[in-house]
Design an enzyme around this catalytic site. Structure first.
Site, PDB file in Angstrom:
ATOM      1  N   GLU A   1       7.820   9.762   6.202  1.00  0.00           N
ATOM      2  CA  GLU A   1       8.685  10.628   5.418  1.00  0.00           C
ATOM      3  C   GLU A   1       9.218  11.832   6.175  1.00  0.00           C
ATOM      4  O   GLU A   1       9.754  12.756   5.562  1.00  0.00           O
ATOM      5  CB  GLU A   1       7.927  11.099   4.166  1.00  0.00           C
TER       6      GLU A   1
ATOM      7  N   HIS B   1       2.035  10.049   7.835  1.00  0.00           N
ATOM      8  CA  HIS B   1       2.760  10.271   6.577  1.00  0.00           C
ATOM      9  C   HIS B   1       3.978  11.149   6.788  1.00  0.00           C
ATOM     10  O   HIS B   1       5.101  10.793   6.426  1.00  0.00           O
ATOM     11  CB  HIS B   1       1.831  10.915   5.539  1.00  0.00           C
TER      12      HIS B   1
ATOM     13  N   GLU C   1      -0.304  20.699   0.988  1.00  0.00           N
ATOM     14  CA  GLU C   1      -1.380  20.308   0.086  1.00  0.00           C
ATOM     15  C   GLU C   1      -2.678  21.028   0.427  1.00  0.00           C
ATOM     16  O   GLU C   1      -3.416  21.444  -0.467  1.00  0.00           O
ATOM     17  CB  GLU C   1      -1.581  18.795   0.125  1.00  0.00           C
TER      18      GLU C   1
ATOM     19  N   HIS D   1       0.905   3.309   1.710  1.00  0.00           N
ATOM     20  CA  HIS D   1       1.833   3.467   2.844  1.00  0.00           C
ATOM     21  C   HIS D   1       1.551   2.447   3.941  1.00  0.00           C
ATOM     22  O   HIS D   1       2.468   1.839   4.495  1.00  0.00           O
ATOM     23  CB  HIS D   1       1.732   4.883   3.414  1.00  0.00           C
TER      24      HIS D   1
END
Length: 353
Positions: free
Chosen positions: A267, A236, A179, A299
């Site tokens: 993840e 994350h 990202e 989350h």
């Protein structure tokens, strides 16, 4: 959803029936009056069926709205307390803070908002503005609360419209992942609209950054460090090579003697099973869970602290541990915010070089 599909199928079938009725010729023995009566009856039936379908569609829409409301039957805070920072007429110098974003209003204000406030205080010559990368969050907040946060393109277009000459971009991302690199490309595509564009680094970039973050989270959780508690941070995770930041943080904590600190991801790896295995190797009675994320959003509230059987909380409880969840994002920590300020300063200083 099944009901909605059924309604759509009914509409299609109705169209087929109507088409069939229109194309069938009357028999030679029918009078004009009989034809007129038959046509009137057909139109009446079609209108009735259309009305039923319309009512069904309305009921389905209402049902879906109710289901959506039921899915978020919790209070995320007052959105009006958050400064979405999309004001115009801001001068030639802009510091654009880009974040993934969160729909949790209080957490957004206390984390992303706090980072923006720290940057504004540190750089009074720059107008601090906000942009989110997650349009699904932008749309959700806008629909629920009536506040429209700029996405990256909108934020850049706003800067162009305001005749910004020097654009400093400071992402609040944890690492140099997919990202972050996408942002470099997205901003780079519009860089010609400005005289100067510089980019700040993500939180965990240099070895010094890792050390400062380690010290910040250890100091933040020292009240739980009683020798009987495993302090677990949930990140994350990403498929990018930068996922290694989590293992690097774990190795640093362990090497510095913080052997009751554990780092995992939602993840990627280390997974919750990896963290549980590591905790089981010690003689801990209690587990404290905290997000290793800038915000305490979905989350943190669900994957970490939720009641579903696969949440971190449930996994550790099932293993026999007493569990306490600390719902706060890294952006609430002053020492963490200072790292972002320092990265922005490094970017701004590079303009004069």
């Amino acid at each position: 959803m099944k009901r909605k599909i059924a309604v759509i199928m009914s509409i299609a079938m109705l169209g087929f029936v109507m088409s069939g009725c229109d194309s069938s010729a009357p028999s030679a023995g029918n009078s004009a009056a009989e034809n007129s009566a038959a046509e009137t009856e057909a139109v009446t039936e079609e209108a009735a069926e259309t009305e039923e379908v319309t009512e069904a569609v309305a009921e389905t829409s209402a049902s879906e709205e109710t289901e959506e409301e039921d899915e978020e039957n919790y209070d995320t805070g007052d959105a009006s307390l958050d400064n979405i920072r999309n004001q115009d007429e801001i001068g030639e110098n802009e510091l654009l803070v880009l974040s993934f974003g969160t729909s949790y209003n209080d957490s957004r204000r206390l984390t992303i908002g706090a980072i923006e406030d720290s940057l504004e205080k540190a750089f009074p010559d720059y107008s601090v503005r906000r942009g989110f990368t997650a349009n699904i969050i932008i749309d959700h907040v806008n629909k629920r609360d009536g506040f429209l946060i700029d996405d990256v393109d909108a934020a850049l277009d706003r800067a162009v419209k305001n005749n910004v000459k020097t654009l400093v971009v400071q992402p609040t991302h944890l690492m140099d992942g997919f990202e972050y690199n996408d942002l470099l490309d997205q901003v780079g595509a519009k860089a010609d609209a400005f005289d100067k564009v510089v980019f700040g680094k993500p939180l965990l970039t240099s070895d010094e950054d890792f050390k400062r973050v380690e010290e910040a989270i250890v100091d933040w959780t020292k009240e739980y460090d009683d020798g009987k508690t495993a302090i677990c941070f949930m990140g994350h995770g990403t498929e990018a090579e930068s996922n290694g930041v989590y293992q690097k943080m774990q190795d640093l904590l362990t090497a510095d003697g913080h052997t009751n600190y554990f780092v995992g991801t939602v993840e990627a790896t280390p997974s919750v099973d990896d963290v549980l295995k590591a905790v089981k190797a010690g003689e801990y009675e209690r587990v404290v869970l905290e997000p290793l994320m800038v915000v305490a959003g979905d989350h943190a509230n669900n994957d970490m602290a939720g009641d579903e059987e696969d949440s971190w909380k449930s996994v550790f409880e099932a293993a026999g541990y007493k569990v306490e969840c600390v719902l706060r994002g890294l952006g609430e920590n002053e020492a963490i915010r200072q790292i972002y300020v320092d990265h922005a300063k490094e970017a701004i200083d590079s303009i004069a070089e």
